[in-house]
Design an enzyme around this catalytic site. Structure first.
Site, PDB file in Angstrom:
ATOM      1  N   LYS A  26     -10.977  -1.466   6.978  1.00 54.03           N
ATOM      2  CA  LYS A  26      -9.754  -1.264   7.745  1.00 54.03           C
ATOM      3  C   LYS A  26     -10.158  -0.834   9.159  1.00 54.03           C
ATOM      4  CE  LYS A  26      -5.840   2.012   7.650  1.00 54.03           C
ATOM      5  NZ  LYS A  26      -5.109   2.942   6.757  1.00 54.03           N
ATOM      6  N   GLU A  84       0.866  -1.183   0.000  1.00 53.65           N
ATOM      7  CA  GLU A  84       0.000   0.000   0.000  1.00 53.65           C
ATOM      8  C   GLU A  84       0.899   1.228   0.000  1.00 53.65           C
ATOM      9  OE1 GLU A  84      -2.551   2.501   3.293  1.00 53.65           O
ATOM     10  OE2 GLU A  84      -2.629   0.308   3.410  1.00 53.65           O
ATOM     11  N   THR A 144      -4.069   6.226   2.247  1.00 51.83           N
ATOM     12  CA  THR A 144      -4.271   7.606   2.687  1.00 51.83           C
ATOM     13  C   THR A 144      -4.915   8.427   1.578  1.00 51.83           C
ATOM     14  OG1 THR A 144      -2.177   7.312   3.900  1.00 51.83           O
ATOM     15  CG2 THR A 144      -3.245   9.441   4.088  1.00 51.83           C
ATOM     16  N   ARG A 165       0.982  10.209   1.307  1.00 53.71           N
ATOM     17  CA  ARG A 165       1.464  11.126   2.349  1.00 53.71           C
ATOM     18  C   ARG A 165       2.621  11.981   1.850  1.00 53.71           C
ATOM     19  NH1 ARG A 165       1.639   6.985   7.580  1.00 53.71           N
ATOM     20  NH2 ARG A 165      -0.439   6.079   7.260  1.00 53.71           N
TER      21      ARG A 165
END
Length: 215
Positions: free
Chosen positions: A133, A45, A73, A49
């Site tokens: 998640k 993943e 994210t 960021r």
């Protein structure tokens, strides 16, 4: 997840670990992906960021095609579009944003949105999701909380992330509701920054062995 999503979920479940990667320099993307593969993990993943995320995704997609590649994210529509164009095969979000979930579904991208309470689970269910998640896992109650959620929601499956490492990985993977755990200890940003890809391979192999023993 839909039909394509079912296959992706199956691959994540077989891996048992979802490395959560922060890449600061796109040039590190391919060596990082190859280090993970060498350690026995064929999934990653790549988080949005940093400004390098899109290019990192593209480079891995082009040069390491065997890697199952997710974008993490993902907070905005622009992140989602960039992830799709870069070749991400699935989306992960830290929280539950219905607009992002619906946009991802419309784009044909399986999504694993973040939740940490019953309301989040029910929001996910309302949009047809069965895998979420659980984030941030340890601060939100960890293993006992996931056990509690599994009572009223036995059909929901979890990818707990946040505060998970070698010391507690097996405890999470022992839960039937957990398909895999997200973690970053084997892909620590400093290791990537310093080009210590052999160490990433070593840590990854250790994590894979630990996950295997927890089956």
């Amino acid at each position: 997840m839909g039909a394509t999503g079912a296959d992706i979920e199956s691959r994540i479940e077989r891996a048992r670990i979802l490395p959560v990667v922060v890449i600061e320099q796109a040039a590190d993307a391919v060596p990082l992906a190859k280090a993970l593969l060498a350690g026995g993990l064929g999934v990653a993943e790549i988080t949005f960021r940093t400004a390098a995320a899109s290019e990192a995704l593209s480079r891995i997609r082009d040069e390491v095609p065997n890697m199952l590649l997710g974008a993490g994210t993902v907070l905005t529509q622009s992140h989602l579009l960039a992830a799709r164009e870069a070749g991400a095969q699935f989306i992960v979000t830290p929280g539950f944003n219905p607009a992002i979930v619906e946009a991802s579904q419309s784009a044909g991208l399986p999504i694993v949105p973040g939740i940490n309470n019953p309301t989040g689970v029910e929001q996910a269910m309302a949009l047809g999701l069965k895998t979420v998640k659980f984030f941030p896992s340890e601060p939100s109650g960890g293993v006992p909380f996931i056990k509690a959620l599994s009572g009223p929601y036995p059909e929901i499956r979890f990818v707990p992330t946040g505060g998970i490492g070698p010391g507690n990985l097996a405890n999470y993977l022992a839960l039937r509701a957990v398909i895999a755990c997200g973690g970053s200890w084997m892909v620590d940003t400093k290791l990537v920054r310093d080009g210590r890809f052999d160490e990433i391979t070593r840590l990854t192999a250790e994590a894979v062995a630990l996950a295997g023993s927890a089956r």
